[in-house]
Design a protein around this motif. Structure first.
Motif, PDB file in Angstrom:
ATOM      1  N   ILE A   1      30.801  34.680  34.242  1.00  0.00           N
ATOM      2  CA  ILE A   1      29.974  33.943  35.197  1.00  0.00           C
ATOM      3  C   ILE A   1      29.173  32.871  34.472  1.00  0.00           C
ATOM      4  O   ILE A   1      28.477  33.151  33.501  1.00  0.00           O
ATOM      5  CB  ILE A   1      28.996  34.886  35.934  1.00  0.00           C
ATOM      6  CG1 ILE A   1      29.753  36.000  36.634  1.00  0.00           C
ATOM      7  CG2 ILE A   1      28.149  34.111  36.926  1.00  0.00           C
ATOM      8  CD1 ILE A   1      28.861  37.083  37.175  1.00  0.00           C
ATOM      9  N   ASN A   2      29.262  31.645  34.979  1.00  0.00           N
ATOM     10  CA  ASN A   2      28.441  30.537  34.484  1.00  0.00           C
ATOM     11  C   ASN A   2      27.708  29.940  35.677  1.00  0.00           C
ATOM     12  O   ASN A   2      28.316  29.652  36.700  1.00  0.00           O
ATOM     13  CB  ASN A   2      29.299  29.452  33.820  1.00  0.00           C
ATOM     14  CG  ASN A   2      29.955  29.944  32.562  1.00  0.00           C
ATOM     15  OD1 ASN A   2      29.334  30.600  31.739  1.00  0.00           O
ATOM     16  ND2 ASN A   2      31.236  29.644  32.404  1.00  0.00           N
ATOM     17  N   GLU A   3      26.390  29.728  35.527  1.00  0.00           N
ATOM     18  CA  GLU A   3      25.601  29.182  36.617  1.00  0.00           C
ATOM     19  C   GLU A   3      25.259  27.722  36.352  1.00  0.00           C
ATOM     20  O   GLU A   3      24.936  27.334  35.231  1.00  0.00           O
ATOM     21  CB  GLU A   3      24.297  29.967  36.790  1.00  0.00           C
ATOM     22  CG  GLU A   3      23.473  29.441  37.941  1.00  0.00           C
ATOM     23  CD  GLU A   3      22.137  30.128  38.090  1.00  0.00           C
ATOM     24  OE1 GLU A   3      21.393  29.748  39.003  1.00  0.00           O
ATOM     25  OE2 GLU A   3      21.829  31.020  37.285  1.00  0.00           O
ATOM     26  N   TYR A   4      25.354  26.903  37.414  1.00  0.00           N
ATOM     27  CA  TYR A   4      24.987  25.495  37.356  1.00  0.00           C
ATOM     28  C   TYR A   4      24.170  25.165  38.597  1.00  0.00           C
ATOM     29  O   TYR A   4      24.716  24.866  39.648  1.00  0.00           O
ATOM     30  CB  TYR A   4      26.223  24.588  37.306  1.00  0.00           C
ATOM     31  CG  TYR A   4      27.151  24.879  36.158  1.00  0.00           C
ATOM     32  CD1 TYR A   4      26.831  24.465  34.871  1.00  0.00           C
ATOM     33  CD2 TYR A   4      28.339  25.573  36.357  1.00  0.00           C
ATOM     34  CE1 TYR A   4      27.684  24.737  33.811  1.00  0.00           C
ATOM     35  CE2 TYR A   4      29.193  25.838  35.303  1.00  0.00           C
ATOM     36  CZ  TYR A   4      28.853  25.416  34.038  1.00  0.00           C
ATOM     37  OH  TYR A   4      29.697  25.688  32.984  1.00  0.00           O
ATOM     38  N   GLN A   5      22.873  25.268  38.520  1.00  0.00           N
ATOM     39  CA  GLN A   5      21.945  24.901  39.588  1.00  0.00           C
ATOM     40  C   GLN A   5      22.310  25.521  40.936  1.00  0.00           C
ATOM     41  O   GLN A   5      22.469  24.836  41.935  1.00  0.00           O
ATOM     42  CB  GLN A   5      21.868  23.376  39.710  1.00  0.00           C
ATOM     43  CG  GLN A   5      21.377  22.706  38.448  1.00  0.00           C
ATOM     44  CD  GLN A   5      21.423  21.207  38.551  1.00  0.00           C
ATOM     45  OE1 GLN A   5      21.988  20.650  39.483  1.00  0.00           O
ATOM     46  NE2 GLN A   5      20.812  20.546  37.594  1.00  0.00           N
ATOM     47  N   GLY A   6      22.458  26.800  40.961  1.00  0.00           N
ATOM     48  CA  GLY A   6      22.747  27.495  42.207  1.00  0.00           C
ATOM     49  C   GLY A   6      24.221  27.636  42.532  1.00  0.00           C
ATOM     50  O   GLY A   6      24.584  28.325  43.469  1.00  0.00           O
ATOM     51  N   ALA A   7      25.061  26.965  41.795  1.00  0.00           N
ATOM     52  CA  ALA A   7      26.511  27.127  41.956  1.00  0.00           C
ATOM     53  C   ALA A   7      27.017  27.944  40.776  1.00  0.00           C
ATOM     54  O   ALA A   7      26.510  27.827  39.663  1.00  0.00           O
ATOM     55  CB  ALA A   7      27.196  25.774  42.002  1.00  0.00           C
ATOM     56  N   PHE A   8      28.008  28.758  41.024  1.00  0.00           N
ATOM     57  CA  PHE A   8      28.523  29.637  39.990  1.00  0.00           C
ATOM     58  C   PHE A   8      30.003  29.367  39.772  1.00  0.00           C
ATOM     59  O   PHE A   8      30.752  29.201  40.735  1.00  0.00           O
ATOM     60  CB  PHE A   8      28.319  31.099  40.392  1.00  0.00           C
ATOM     61  CG  PHE A   8      26.880  31.481  40.523  1.00  0.00           C
ATOM     62  CD1 PHE A   8      26.200  32.045  39.465  1.00  0.00           C
ATOM     63  CD2 PHE A   8      26.192  31.259  41.708  1.00  0.00           C
ATOM     64  CE1 PHE A   8      24.861  32.394  39.580  1.00  0.00           C
ATOM     65  CE2 PHE A   8      24.863  31.608  41.833  1.00  0.00           C
ATOM     66  CZ  PHE A   8      24.192  32.166  40.765  1.00  0.00           C
ATOM     67  N   GLU A   9      30.381  29.331  38.508  1.00  0.00           N
ATOM     68  CA  GLU A   9      31.795  29.249  38.157  1.00  0.00           C
ATOM     69  C   GLU A   9      32.200  30.639  37.690  1.00  0.00           C
ATOM     70  O   GLU A   9      31.613  31.178  36.749  1.00  0.00           O
ATOM     71  CB  GLU A   9      32.031  28.213  37.064  1.00  0.00           C
ATOM     72  CG  GLU A   9      33.490  28.073  36.698  1.00  0.00           C
ATOM     73  CD  GLU A   9      33.701  27.023  35.632  1.00  0.00           C
ATOM     74  OE1 GLU A   9      33.778  25.836  35.977  1.00  0.00           O
ATOM     75  OE2 GLU A   9      33.780  27.418  34.451  1.00  0.00           O
ATOM     76  N   ILE A  10      33.184  31.212  38.350  1.00  0.00           N
ATOM     77  CA  ILE A  10      33.603  32.583  38.089  1.00  0.00           C
ATOM     78  C   ILE A  10      34.998  32.581  37.476  1.00  0.00           C
ATOM     79  O   ILE A  10      35.914  31.952  38.009  1.00  0.00           O
ATOM     80  CB  ILE A  10      33.640  33.408  39.404  1.00  0.00           C
ATOM     81  CG1 ILE A  10      32.359  33.250  40.197  1.00  0.00           C
ATOM     82  CG2 ILE A  10      33.973  34.857  39.109  1.00  0.00           C
ATOM     83  CD1 ILE A  10      31.127  33.745  39.514  1.00  0.00           C
TER      84      ILE A  10
END
Length: 183
Positions: free
Chosen positions: A113-122
Motif C-alpha cells: 500500500i502506498n498513499e498519495y493524498q487520500g488516494a491509495f495505490e495497492i
C-alpha cells in the motif's frame, strides 16, 4: 523487369488490403486493438436481505466494471473477484483506490500500500502473496480503478514495424527472383 515485378507486387498488396472488409480484417487480426467500449452497469451482491449495503465504483480492466452495491464489510480483493477478476490486460500491481474517508486506511502498514493524498495505490499481487487484504475494507462511495498493463511497444509502433517488414520482404523476394531469373 525487376521494377515491373515490384510495381505489380505492390499493386497486388495494395489491392488486397483495400478489398478487405472490416469483418475479414478483424478475423486476420488487423483490427485487434479496436474494441467497443466497455458496458458499465450496476451490480448488487448480498447474502442476506437485512444486510446493510454500500455503493462503490469499480472501473478499468475488470470483467464487469460498474457501480457495485456490496455488503459494508467487503474488502478490495473480494470486490474484484465479484467483478469477474481482471481482464487479460489488467494490472493487479497498480490498483488505485480513492477513498471518501482516507483516514480508515491511513494507518495501515504494508509493503503493498502506498498513499498519495487520500488516494491509495495497492499492489494486489503482494496482498495475495503476503496477506493483509482483509484490512482493506471498502466504504460508501469509494472509487476503484484497475489500470490496463502498459506494453513496451505501442500498437501504432507494432503496426508500423509490421508494414515495413512486409514491404522489405516483398522487395527482397523481388530482388531474389530477379537475380535467379538472370542466371
Amino acid at each position: 523487369m525487376f521494377v515491373k515485378f515490384l510495381r505489380l507486387t505492390m499493386a497486388f498488396v495494395f489491392a488486397m488490403m483495400t478489398c478487405l472488409t472490416t469483418a475479414q480484417a478483424q478475423d486476420i487480426g488487423l483490427l485487434n486493438d479496436i474494441k467497443p467500449p466497455q458496458q458499465s452497469a450496476e451490480y448488487i451482491y448480498r447474502s442476506s436481505p437485512k444486510e446493510s449495503m454500500i455503493n462503490v465504483q469499480l472501473l478499468g480492466a475488470v470483467g464487469r466494471p460498474g457501480i457495485y452495491y456490496i455488503p459494508a464489510n467487503t474488502d478490495l480483493l473480494k470486490l474484484i473477484t465479484l467483478a469477474g477478476g481482471t481482464t487479460s490486460g489488467g494490472d493487479l500491481g497498480e490498483i488505485l483506490v480513492r477513498k471518501m474517508e482516507p483516514k480508515t486506511w491511513a494507518n495501515l502498514e504494508s509493503k503493498a500500500i502506498n498513499e498519495y493524498q487520500g488516494a491509495f495505490e495497492i499492489d494486489a499481487e503482494k496482498l495475495i502473496k503476503y496477506g493483509g487484504a482483509r484490512n482493506l475494507k471498502l466504504q460508501q462511495d469509494d472509487f476503484i480503478y484497475v489500470p490496463p498493463r502498459t506494453s513496451w511497444v505501442s500498437n501504432e509502433t507494432a503496426r508500423g514495424i509490421t508494414v515495413v517488414s512486409m514491404i522489405l520482404s516483398i522487395a527482397l523476394t523481388a530482388i531474389l527472383i530477379d537475380n535467379n531469373s538472370r542466371k
